[in-house]
Scaffold this motif. Structure first.
Motif, mmCIF file in Angstrom:
data_model
loop_
_atom_site.group_PDB
_atom_site.id
_atom_site.type_symbol
_atom_site.label_atom_id
_atom_site.label_comp_id
_atom_site.label_asym_id
_atom_site.label_seq_id
_atom_site.Cartn_x
_atom_site.Cartn_y
_atom_site.Cartn_z
ATOM 1 N N PHE A 155 10.464 1.565 -8.377
ATOM 2 C CA PHE A 155 9.626 1.159 -7.247
ATOM 3 C C PHE A 155 8.252 1.823 -7.319
ATOM 4 N N THR A 156 8.233 3.123 -7.653
ATOM 5 C CA THR A 156 6.968 3.850 -7.731
ATOM 6 C C THR A 156 6.068 3.255 -8.807
ATOM 7 N N ALA A 157 6.639 2.977 -9.978
ATOM 8 C CA ALA A 157 5.860 2.386 -11.066
ATOM 9 C C ALA A 157 5.418 0.977 -10.718
ATOM 10 N N LEU A 158 6.319 0.216 -10.097
ATOM 11 C CA LEU A 158 6.018 -1.167 -9.739
ATOM 12 C C LEU A 158 4.884 -1.234 -8.727
ATOM 13 N N HIS A 159 4.922 -0.331 -7.744
ATOM 14 C CA HIS A 159 3.872 -0.349 -6.733
ATOM 15 C C HIS A 159 2.527 0.115 -7.291
ATOM 16 N N ALA A 160 2.544 0.891 -8.363
ATOM 17 C CA ALA A 160 1.282 1.302 -8.983
ATOM 18 C C ALA A 160 0.522 0.099 -9.516
ATOM 19 N N ILE A 161 1.249 -0.959 -9.877
ATOM 20 C CA ILE A 161 0.599 -2.118 -10.491
ATOM 21 C C ILE A 161 0.624 -3.376 -9.627
ATOM 22 N N ILE A 162 1.467 -3.417 -8.601
ATOM 23 C CA ILE A 162 1.563 -4.642 -7.795
ATOM 24 C C ILE A 162 1.476 -4.325 -6.306
ATOM 25 N N ASP A 163 0.693 -5.110 -5.600
ATOM 26 C CA ASP A 163 0.611 -5.059 -4.144
ATOM 27 C C ASP A 163 1.375 -6.232 -3.561
ATOM 28 N N GLY A 164 2.051 -5.998 -2.440
ATOM 29 C CA GLY A 164 2.671 -7.062 -1.687
ATOM 30 C C GLY A 164 1.749 -7.523 -0.582
ATOM 31 N N LEU A 165 2.274 -8.286 0.359
ATOM 32 C CA LEU A 165 1.468 -8.716 1.500
ATOM 33 C C LEU A 165 0.930 -7.494 2.239
ATOM 34 N N MET A 166 1.806 -6.486 2.403
ATOM 35 C CA MET A 166 1.448 -5.240 3.065
ATOM 36 C C MET A 166 1.675 -4.095 2.089
ATOM 37 N N LYS A 167 1.163 -2.910 2.430
ATOM 38 C CA LYS A 167 1.323 -1.747 1.552
ATOM 39 C C LYS A 167 1.164 -0.467 2.368
ATOM 40 N N PRO A 168 1.553 0.690 1.809
ATOM 41 C CA PRO A 168 1.326 1.952 2.511
ATOM 42 C C PRO A 168 -0.165 2.264 2.602
ATOM 43 N N ALA A 169 -0.585 2.732 3.747
ATOM 44 C CA ALA A 169 -1.967 3.173 3.933
ATOM 45 C C ALA A 169 -2.090 4.633 3.510
ATOM 46 N N LYS A 170 -3.318 5.138 3.479
ATOM 47 C CA LYS A 170 -3.556 6.514 3.053
ATOM 48 C C LYS A 170 -2.830 7.515 3.938
ATOM 49 N N ASP A 171 -2.636 7.165 5.225
ATOM 50 C CA ASP A 171 -1.966 8.083 6.150
ATOM 51 C C ASP A 171 -0.463 7.844 6.218
ATOM 52 N N GLY A 172 0.053 6.962 5.348
ATOM 53 C CA GLY A 172 1.484 6.717 5.302
ATOM 54 C C GLY A 172 1.970 5.595 6.192
ATOM 55 N N THR A 173 1.099 5.070 7.041
ATOM 56 C CA THR A 173 1.476 3.923 7.858
ATOM 57 C C THR A 173 1.410 2.659 7.003
ATOM 58 N N THR A 174 1.640 1.508 7.611
ATOM 59 C CA THR A 174 1.608 0.242 6.875
ATOM 60 C C THR A 174 0.294 -0.475 7.143
ATOM 61 N N THR A 175 -0.337 -0.966 6.077
ATOM 62 C CA THR A 175 -1.600 -1.672 6.222
ATOM 63 C C THR A 175 -1.568 -2.931 5.361
ATOM 64 N N TYR A 176 -2.640 -3.694 5.412
ATOM 65 C CA TYR A 176 -2.715 -4.946 4.657
ATOM 66 C C TYR A 176 -2.887 -4.683 3.165
ATOM 67 N N GLY A 177 -2.200 -5.492 2.367
ATOM 68 C CA GLY A 177 -2.331 -5.458 0.918
ATOM 69 C C GLY A 177 -2.999 -6.747 0.463
ATOM 70 N N ILE A 178 -2.207 -7.636 -0.139
ATOM 71 C CA ILE A 178 -2.748 -8.940 -0.537
ATOM 72 C C ILE A 178 -3.109 -9.766 0.697
ATOM 73 N N ALA A 179 -2.395 -9.566 1.775
ATOM 74 C CA ALA A 179 -2.785 -10.219 3.035
ATOM 75 C C ALA A 179 -4.015 -9.514 3.599
ATOM 76 N N LYS A 180 -4.922 -10.304 4.166
ATOM 77 C CA LYS A 180 -6.089 -9.703 4.824
ATOM 78 C C LYS A 180 -5.951 -9.754 6.339
ATOM 79 N N SER A 181 -5.034 -10.615 6.823
ATOM 80 C CA SER A 181 -4.769 -10.706 8.257
ATOM 81 C C SER A 181 -3.431 -11.413 8.456
ATOM 82 N N SER A 182 -2.909 -11.318 9.676
ATOM 83 C CA SER A 182 -1.644 -11.989 9.967
ATOM 84 C C SER A 182 -1.562 -12.331 11.444
#
Length: 539
Positions: free
Chosen positions: A52-79
């Motif tokens: 999972f760690t390696a996979l996330h280094a190269i691929i973003d999903g719709l959402m992703k972890p933010a710098k503060d550990g919360t969830t933020t937008y990845g490939i999605a820009k809005s929802s």
């Protein structure tokens, strides 16, 4: 000799490790040491934290972890979510795969169909009780019935590409943690044209995977090293501060610590044997990776089907002693199957603070329970195999502790079965070739159901084959309950049924002792979902 000189020099320059560690003086490279190997990079199949760690280094999903550990937008820009909470519409940003192809809504539709078509390890995450995506449970039921899925079956899944930049997902009930789920690897997109060309080789090498995230993989030697470079096509490439990421794979804690001291790595996990040596250093940090370590009894074993035998095993374990005097890595005794710090009630309270305590240590009571169990079985002695993986620290230490604890009970003999993690899971557990399996589970999302669903009769990970109709019924109500407080109480009730019957025997919530380069900032470490995010790292 060079390595030894580096270590001696480092020790002479400072009494602590502060300033040691790190990929030499190269601020453009971040090096991470992993105890485990990458299994593969196919989001339909990967199921372990290292992958999972390696996979996330190269691929973003719709959402992703933010710098503060919360969830933020990845490939999605809005929802947007419909008023009834059943329709989730994601608008995609202008993102590209590393081969230049645009990332489209169809990449998600294809990937989600593919995980069912390939019977991937995590297709259950789409189903009732978790994501509740329309049509997913019906697909799962057909897979369980060993029926082949047709295109019409797959097209019944509640995911649709409205256009290239609009993805619509339909659920059967409101899911409060849906956006968080969308950051989990099984929901990642896959480039259809590329994946079809790769066939069965997809995600099995550096050349057989495309990136849309912060890094691209340039090298992967299983059991040795994986290397990544900054992805210039990443939509946020300007914010990625390191040019190269290195993952050292299958590193023994002692070797990882030596590598850290020599300035060859920025992050190393160490074991209990090394904690006393490093615990006063500035670079030493205890972290939580969210794992619950527990014993899985095989209830198809007639001896373990006896509740008093299972009670004896649980009562014989001095969890506090194990954590404080043996592991010494910040681990804490488990009091139930849902770990602390995972989820907060609508009233703002931790699940463990509101649920009961189901574990205790009482050797006398343990012997009494075993004596009663043996009487019920009509036996004077039983022998149980204890299966564990030697390549998944600290399983060997944990298993040895259990052996000593259980061997103190008169009428119980323990046979140790040492193997690898892969063999433990995919051969012995899946085929029912075990009595007691020493195992663990990490949370995929921040809700108690990520643990509770493991006990469902039809859950693929229920290797012990525990089945309770009342529990299944309550979990079905959890799935459909829209009142947050009522749902919370149902989950407390469900855990009580599990723990009263000890279908699993929880032992400890894992802490992790690490050495971390003090010059590194913004490594995101999460106890839920993807363990580590490297996108924001700077040195």
């Amino acid at each position: 000799m060079k390595k030894l000189f580096s270590m001696v020099l480092c020790a002479m320059m400072a009494l602590t490790l502060a300033g040691c560690g790190g990929s030499g003086d190269d601020s453009s490279t971040y090096t991470y040491s992993s105890e485990l190997d990458i299994k593969n990079l196919d989001s339909a199949d990967a199921e372990d934290g290292c992958s999972f760690t390696a996979l996330h280094a190269i691929i973003d999903g719709l959402m992703k972890p933010a710098k503060d550990g919360t969830t933020t937008y990845g490939i999605a820009k809005s929802s947007e979510v419909s008023e009834d909470g059943l329709t989730h519409t994601y608008k995609l940003r202008d993102a590209k795969w590393s081969n230049g192809d645009p990332v489209t809504a169809n990449d998600f539709v294809y990937a989600w169909h593919r995980i069912f078509k390939n019977k991937g390890n995590y297709y259950y995450m789409f189903c009732d009780g978790i994501a509740n995506i329309a049509g997913a449970q019906e697909l799962s039921d057909k897979i369980d019935a060993e029926q082949d899925l047709t295109d019409d079956d797959l097209n019944s899944l509640g995911v649709k590409a409205v256009d290239d930049k609009t993805l619509e997902v339909t659920t059967t009930t409101r899911v409060s943690f849906f956006d968080e789920l969308m950051s989990f690897p099984c929901f990642y997109p896959v480039n259809e044209k590329f994946a079809e060309k790769q066939g069965d080789k997809y995600g099995k090498s550096a050349d057989s995977i495309l990136a849309n995230g912060a890094f691209t993989m340039t090298k992967w030697e299983p059991g040795s090293v994986a290397e990544f470079e900054k992805n210039d096509k990443f939509y946020a490439a300007k914010d990625v501060k390191v040019d190269k990421l290195v993952m050292k794979l299958v590193q023994e804690p002692k070797v990882a610590a030596q590598s850290f001291e020599a300035g060859e790595t920025d992050f190393a996990i160490i074991n209990s044997d090394l904690v006393d040596k490093y615990k006063k250093d500035e670079s030493f940090k205890n972290i939580s990776e969210g794992f619950l370590f527990y014993i899985q009894p095989n209830l198809e074993n007639s001896d373990l089907a006896n509740l008093n035998v299972r009670k004896a095993l649980s009562l014989a374990i001095n969890r506090k002693d194990l954590c404080e005097n043996v592991l010494k890595d910040g681990s804490q005794a488990a009091s139930g199957f849902v770990p602390s710090g995972l989820s907060i009630s609508p009233e703002g309270k931790d699940f463990r603070d509101e649920a009961d305590t189901y574990t205790s240590y009482d050797k006398k009571a343990a012997q009494a329970a075993l004596d009663e169990g043996l009487k019920e079985l009509g036996k004077s002695e039983i022998t149980l195999r204890l299966t564990y993986g030697t390549d998944e620290s600290p399983m060997d230490v944990f298993a040895t502790y259990l052996q000593n604890a259980f061997s103190g009970l008169k009428g119980l003999k323990i046979e140790m079965v040492a193997t690898t993690k892969q063999d433990r899971i995919y051969n012995k557990q899946k085929n029912g070739d075990f009595d007691l399996s020493v195992t663990r589970w990490g949370p995929d999302y921040g809700d108690p159901t990520t643990y509770l669903t493991l006990a469902l009769t039809n859950n693929n990970n229920n290797y012990g084959h525990w089945s309770n109709t009342e529990f299944d019924s309550i979990m079905e109500k959890v799935n459909s309950e829209t009142d947050a407080n009522a749902r919370w109480q149902l989950m407390i009730d469900a855990e009580k049924i599990m723990m009263d019957d000890l279908c699993y025997i929880p032992v400890f919530e894992k802490g992790t002792a690490t050495l971390q380069n003090t010059k590194v900032k913004n490594l995101v470490i999460k106890a839920v979902g993807v363990p580590y995010t490297f996108e924001y790292v700077s040195k």
